[in-house]
Design a protein around this motif. Sequence first.
Motif, PDB file in Angstrom:
ATOM      1  N   ALA A 151     143.283 238.603  16.184  1.00 53.39           N
ATOM      2  CA  ALA A 151     143.163 237.326  16.893  1.00 53.39           C
ATOM      3  C   ALA A 151     142.560 236.246  16.003  1.00 53.39           C
ATOM      4  CB  ALA A 151     142.319 237.522  18.156  1.00 53.39           C
ATOM      5  N   VAL A 152     141.521 236.609  15.246  1.00 48.70           N
ATOM      6  CA  VAL A 152     140.898 235.640  14.340  1.00 48.70           C
ATOM      7  C   VAL A 152     141.906 235.190  13.282  1.00 48.70           C
ATOM      8  CG1 VAL A 152     139.154 235.366  12.528  1.00 48.70           C
ATOM      9  CG2 VAL A 152     138.530 236.429  14.710  1.00 48.70           C
ATOM     10  N   GLU A 153     142.609 236.143  12.696  1.00 53.09           N
ATOM     11  CA  GLU A 153     143.578 235.788  11.664  1.00 53.09           C
ATOM     12  C   GLU A 153     144.691 234.896  12.222  1.00 53.09           C
ATOM     13  OE1 GLU A 153     143.158 239.627   8.645  1.00 53.09           O
ATOM     14  OE2 GLU A 153     144.742 239.622  10.166  1.00 53.09           O
ATOM     15  N   ALA A 154     145.178 235.244  13.423  1.00 51.07           N
ATOM     16  CA  ALA A 154     146.246 234.446  14.020  1.00 51.07           C
ATOM     17  C   ALA A 154     145.770 233.036  14.352  1.00 51.07           C
ATOM     18  CB  ALA A 154     146.775 235.139  15.273  1.00 51.07           C
ATOM     19  N   ASP A 155     144.586 232.932  14.946  1.00 49.36           N
ATOM     20  CA  ASP A 155     144.082 231.624  15.359  1.00 49.36           C
ATOM     21  C   ASP A 155     143.678 230.755  14.178  1.00 49.36           C
ATOM     22  OD1 ASP A 155     144.579 232.384  17.916  1.00 49.36           O
ATOM     23  OD2 ASP A 155     142.488 232.487  18.564  1.00 49.36           O
ATOM     24  N   SER A 156     143.477 231.385  13.017  1.00 52.33           N
ATOM     25  CA  SER A 156     143.166 230.596  11.823  1.00 52.33           C
ATOM     26  C   SER A 156     144.433 230.113  11.126  1.00 52.33           C
ATOM     27  CB  SER A 156     142.337 231.428  10.842  1.00 52.33           C
ATOM     28  OG  SER A 156     143.144 232.406  10.194  1.00 52.33           O
ATOM     29  N   GLY A 157     145.583 230.453  11.671  1.00 57.50           N
ATOM     30  CA  GLY A 157     146.834 230.095  11.030  1.00 57.50           C
ATOM     31  C   GLY A 157     147.044 230.806   9.707  1.00 57.50           C
ATOM     32  N   GLY A 158     146.452 231.994   9.590  1.00 55.00           N
ATOM     33  CA  GLY A 158     146.583 232.761   8.358  1.00 55.00           C
ATOM     34  C   GLY A 158     145.612 232.379   7.277  1.00 55.00           C
ATOM     35  N   ARG A 159     144.711 231.478   7.562  1.00 55.80           N
ATOM     36  CA  ARG A 159     143.756 231.023   6.535  1.00 55.80           C
ATOM     37  C   ARG A 159     142.560 231.961   6.402  1.00 55.80           C
ATOM     38  NH1 ARG A 159     142.024 225.611   8.425  1.00 55.80           N
ATOM     39  NH2 ARG A 159     140.882 225.547   6.448  1.00 55.80           N
ATOM     40  N   ILE A 160     142.324 232.807   7.399  1.00 56.10           N
ATOM     41  CA  ILE A 160     141.306 233.855   7.297  1.00 56.10           C
ATOM     42  C   ILE A 160     142.018 235.192   7.222  1.00 56.10           C
ATOM     43  CG2 ILE A 160     139.415 235.057   8.460  1.00 56.10           C
ATOM     44  CD1 ILE A 160     138.637 232.450   9.783  1.00 56.10           C
ATOM     45  N   GLU A 161     141.636 235.984   6.245  1.00 57.94           N
ATOM     46  CA  GLU A 161     142.052 237.381   6.177  1.00 57.94           C
ATOM     47  C   GLU A 161     140.793 238.239   6.264  1.00 57.94           C
ATOM     48  OE1 GLU A 161     144.089 240.748   3.277  1.00 57.94           O
ATOM     49  OE2 GLU A 161     143.873 238.679   2.557  1.00 57.94           O
ATOM     50  N   ILE A 162     140.812 239.241   7.128  1.00 61.46           N
ATOM     51  CA  ILE A 162     139.664 240.146   7.260  1.00 61.46           C
ATOM     52  C   ILE A 162     140.102 241.538   6.843  1.00 61.46           C
ATOM     53  CG2 ILE A 162     137.929 241.126   8.807  1.00 61.46           C
ATOM     54  CD1 ILE A 162     138.171 238.619  10.524  1.00 61.46           C
ATOM     55  N   GLU A 163     139.481 242.046   5.798  1.00 61.29           N
ATOM     56  CA  GLU A 163     139.743 243.399   5.325  1.00 61.29           C
ATOM     57  C   GLU A 163     138.804 244.358   6.062  1.00 61.29           C
ATOM     58  OE1 GLU A 163     138.988 243.127   1.168  1.00 61.29           O
ATOM     59  OE2 GLU A 163     140.886 242.106   0.723  1.00 61.29           O
ATOM     60  N   HIS A 164     139.367 245.354   6.711  1.00 63.03           N
ATOM     61  CA  HIS A 164     138.603 246.280   7.563  1.00 63.03           C
ATOM     62  C   HIS A 164     138.378 247.582   6.804  1.00 63.03           C
ATOM     63  CE1 HIS A 164     138.349 248.365  11.794  1.00 63.03           C
ATOM     64  NE2 HIS A 164     137.286 248.581  11.050  1.00 63.03           N
ATOM     65  N   TYR A 165     137.125 247.909   6.562  1.00 60.88           N
ATOM     66  CA  TYR A 165     136.757 249.142   5.870  1.00 60.88           C
ATOM     67  C   TYR A 165     136.011 250.057   6.842  1.00 60.88           C
ATOM     68  CZ  TYR A 165     137.929 246.540   1.652  1.00 60.88           C
ATOM     69  OH  TYR A 165     138.598 245.807   0.694  1.00 60.88           O
ATOM     70  N   PRO A 166     136.680 251.088   7.372  1.00 63.29           N
ATOM     71  CA  PRO A 166     136.033 252.006   8.311  1.00 63.29           C
ATOM     72  C   PRO A 166     135.299 253.126   7.576  1.00 63.29           C
ATOM     73  CG  PRO A 166     138.328 252.592   8.077  1.00 63.29           C
ATOM     74  CD  PRO A 166     138.109 251.384   7.199  1.00 63.29           C
ATOM     75  N   SER A 167     134.594 253.946   8.352  1.00 60.31           N
ATOM     76  CA  SER A 167     134.014 255.213   7.875  1.00 60.31           C
ATOM     77  C   SER A 167     133.159 255.051   6.624  1.00 60.31           C
ATOM     78  CB  SER A 167     135.129 256.238   7.623  1.00 60.31           C
ATOM     79  OG  SER A 167     135.880 256.457   8.785  1.00 60.31           O
ATOM     80  N   MET A 168     132.438 253.940   6.521  1.00 59.83           N
ATOM     81  CA  MET A 168     131.531 253.682   5.396  1.00 59.83           C
ATOM     82  C   MET A 168     132.267 253.736   4.051  1.00 59.83           C
ATOM     83  SD  MET A 168     128.891 252.992   7.147  1.00 59.83           S
ATOM     84  CE  MET A 168     127.883 252.570   5.721  1.00 59.83           C
TER      85      MET A 168
END
Length: 346
Positions: free
Chosen positions: A57-74
């Motif tokens: 949702a954040v990436e879509a609402d930013s028009g692609g200007r925010i990318e969030i890289e998700h790192y799970p499991s430490m």
Amino acid sequence: MSAGAAGLAIGLAAGLVGGLVGGSAPAAAQEVTLRLHQFLPLRSTIPAEAITPWIEAVEADSGGRIEIEHYPSMQLGGAPPSLYDQARDGVVDIVWTLLGYTPGRFQKLEAFELPFMVSTAEATSKAFHEFVQKNGLDELSDVHPLVVHTHGPGLLHVRGEGVRSLDDMAGLTLRGPTRVITKMLDDMGASAVGMPVPAVPEALSKGVIDGAVVPWEVTVPLKIAELVDSHTGFEGDRGLYTATFALVMNKDSYAALPDDLKKVIDAHSGIETAALFGAAMDEGDKAGLGIARSSGNDIRMLDPGPWKQAAQATIDDWIAEMDAQGHDGAALVEEARALIEKYSAE
């Protein structure tokens, strides 16, 4: 400047230079890359059903200007208790963590961990958000809070004969997630061991512990139903306990965002997002209960009366601790209860 903010600033500069050099670059070119770190596998409830949709949702609402890289499991290193400091120090930009992993650090917020407070995760998460806004922002002042929430009612998941009454707690070694909850287990007659949740399956399989307290939803990715024989909860509209969580951002990383991207982050913060995270927990609880039933395990719902009496010492001692530190412990407990009642009645 922190490491996280420095990386964010580089990303902003690169986006600007790219726009100047290649004048035909699309207006929605990526400008910011943020790294989000947390301790559970991607298939777990919150990563799969709350964090990933939040990122999208954040990436879509930013028009692609925010990318969030998700790192799970430490995946970026450290142990779960280090996550909050990773966000504070800018090692990463955003973390999701269990607040009780750092004992005594978020003292007033522990009110929500006290016995027999929690209703549903959604209602309790909304209550927790309001409580934090009124009483706890000073305890989160070294980060930028995005979302706070709780899980649903925690239960006892125990090997062997399990727990049919309060007397059965004697002699059991049980994992608890936080100092308040381990104190509660001790007050109820068990021997409590503090332990981050990813360590529970191995501890159960090796017989280091006899059982653990976790909500139903956590039993799914950890395969708890395969490692224990019984699950004990309580009748009525209040569960044994809950734990508190926070999605927080490095302050410099947030400050470095342009105003319009700050607004995107802000739009996906707050009480409604807390409710969505809590609702995901509630749905996960249904799945965990279904798996336990299909496994043929014993599922017991007990009269909470004797347990509340045993747990009163936990509440009284916590209030005394808060009073000794200059807080009105009783008022914090009553406000937490009133807020949970308010949102549970909606």
